[in-house]
Design an enzyme around this catalytic site. Sequence first.
Site, PDB file in Angstrom:
ATOM      1  N   LYS A  13       0.837  -1.208   0.000  1.00  0.00           N
ATOM      2  CA  LYS A  13       0.000   0.000   0.000  1.00  0.00           C
ATOM      3  C   LYS A  13       0.875   1.263   0.000  1.00  0.00           C
ATOM      4  CE  LYS A  13      -1.950  -1.097   3.932  1.00  0.00           C
ATOM      5  NZ  LYS A  13      -1.230  -2.364   4.186  1.00  0.00           N
ATOM      6  N   ARG A  88      -9.510   1.290   8.258  1.00  0.00           N
ATOM      7  CA  ARG A  88      -9.145  -0.067   8.629  1.00  0.00           C
ATOM      8  C   ARG A  88     -10.225  -0.750   9.436  1.00  0.00           C
ATOM      9  NH1 ARG A  88      -3.501   0.370   8.472  1.00  0.00           N
ATOM     10  NH2 ARG A  88      -2.318  -1.196   9.508  1.00  0.00           N
ATOM     11  N   ARG A 127      11.962  -5.568   4.779  1.00  0.00           N
ATOM     12  CA  ARG A 127      11.647  -4.146   4.578  1.00  0.00           C
ATOM     13  C   ARG A 127      12.528  -3.222   5.414  1.00  0.00           C
ATOM     14  NH1 ARG A 127       5.690  -1.992   5.349  1.00  0.00           N
ATOM     15  NH2 ARG A 127       5.929  -2.898   7.425  1.00  0.00           N
ATOM     16  N   ARG A 160      11.195  -1.292  10.909  1.00  0.00           N
ATOM     17  CA  ARG A 160      10.099  -0.957  11.813  1.00  0.00           C
ATOM     18  C   ARG A 160      10.058  -1.922  12.998  1.00  0.00           C
ATOM     19  NH1 ARG A 160       4.843   0.090   8.113  1.00  0.00           N
ATOM     20  NH2 ARG A 160       3.908  -1.081   9.818  1.00  0.00           N
ATOM     21  N   ARG A 171      -0.507  -8.625  13.461  1.00  0.00           N
ATOM     22  CA  ARG A 171      -1.044  -7.644  12.505  1.00  0.00           C
ATOM     23  C   ARG A 171      -1.884  -8.330  11.432  1.00  0.00           C
ATOM     24  NH1 ARG A 171       4.332  -5.212  10.773  1.00  0.00           N
ATOM     25  NH2 ARG A 171       3.151  -4.207   9.117  1.00  0.00           N
TER      26      ARG A 171
END
Length: 220
Positions: A13, A88, A127, A160, A171
């Site tokens: 996203k 969300r 990431r 992160r 998550r």
Amino acid sequence: MFLVLLGAPGAGKGTQAAMISRKVGLAHIASGDLFRQAVEKGTELGQSVKAYMDKGMLVPDEVTIQVISERLNEPDCQTGCIFDGFPRTVEQAKALGKTLASQGKAIDKAIYVEVSDEELLKRLGGRWICRQCQTPYHEVTSPPRIPNKCDECGGELYQRSDDTEETVKERLKVYFVQTTPVLDYYRAEGKLVKVDGKRGIEEVSEEIIDVLGLKSVKAK
Ligand code: AP5
Ligand code: MG
Ligand code: ZN
């Protein structure tokens, strides 16, 4: 044009919102980025959202809706924007619809970026993001040109704190329980468009621009 980008954690996203924002000149509103910036700055908002984020839980709707509404009032969002990571929950989707409707506006399309669970885990595991502008990179699929430096702003890259195996699992669970109903919400409004997110970053972005009937401004 007001767009919503939907998809599981790691679906792309943020990557796609940033690309589309650059290609078609729409503002990019990312709830997660706004929260992370507040945590980095140590503001009151940052202190109140950190524990939720670290556990992989959603920040309460009232707080999230307030933060997004304030951002939406800024001049760069008056004629359109791309929402990334928001809404969300169905509650958030309804609140957004109401806020826009009160200004005679509405969400035009909700783009669902679909990616398999296996691929999501690979993407989140590798990431790195920019501390200054939040651009995401990936060790394997989209490394920065200079190691540990953001291509866009030269900022330092970091991983992160919610990209650990345990928090990622949480998550994904939260996403399936609390966020997949948002897909049904936009489907019922006739606004949901599904895009195959498995392909390369550039291909996915061209497909999104295509389904929106937009023209991309090619970078020099
Ligand atoms: P948020 O920051 O929104 O995280 P998320 O939804 O979990 O999604 P991610 O940012 O992890 O994934 P992404 O889809 O943006 O993927 P990306 O482009 O980076 O939220 C974090 C937390 O904040 C939440 O847990 C919650 O606590 C709170 N929060 C945020 N919004 C909220 C809300 N509305 N309500 C309540 N709480 C909220 O890509 C992932 C990786 O894959 C990158 O390394 C990238 O380079 C790579 N990649 C991307 N596309 C491709 C591709 N096509 N091929 C190969 N690699 C790719
Ligand atoms: Mg993101
Ligand atoms: Zn940067």
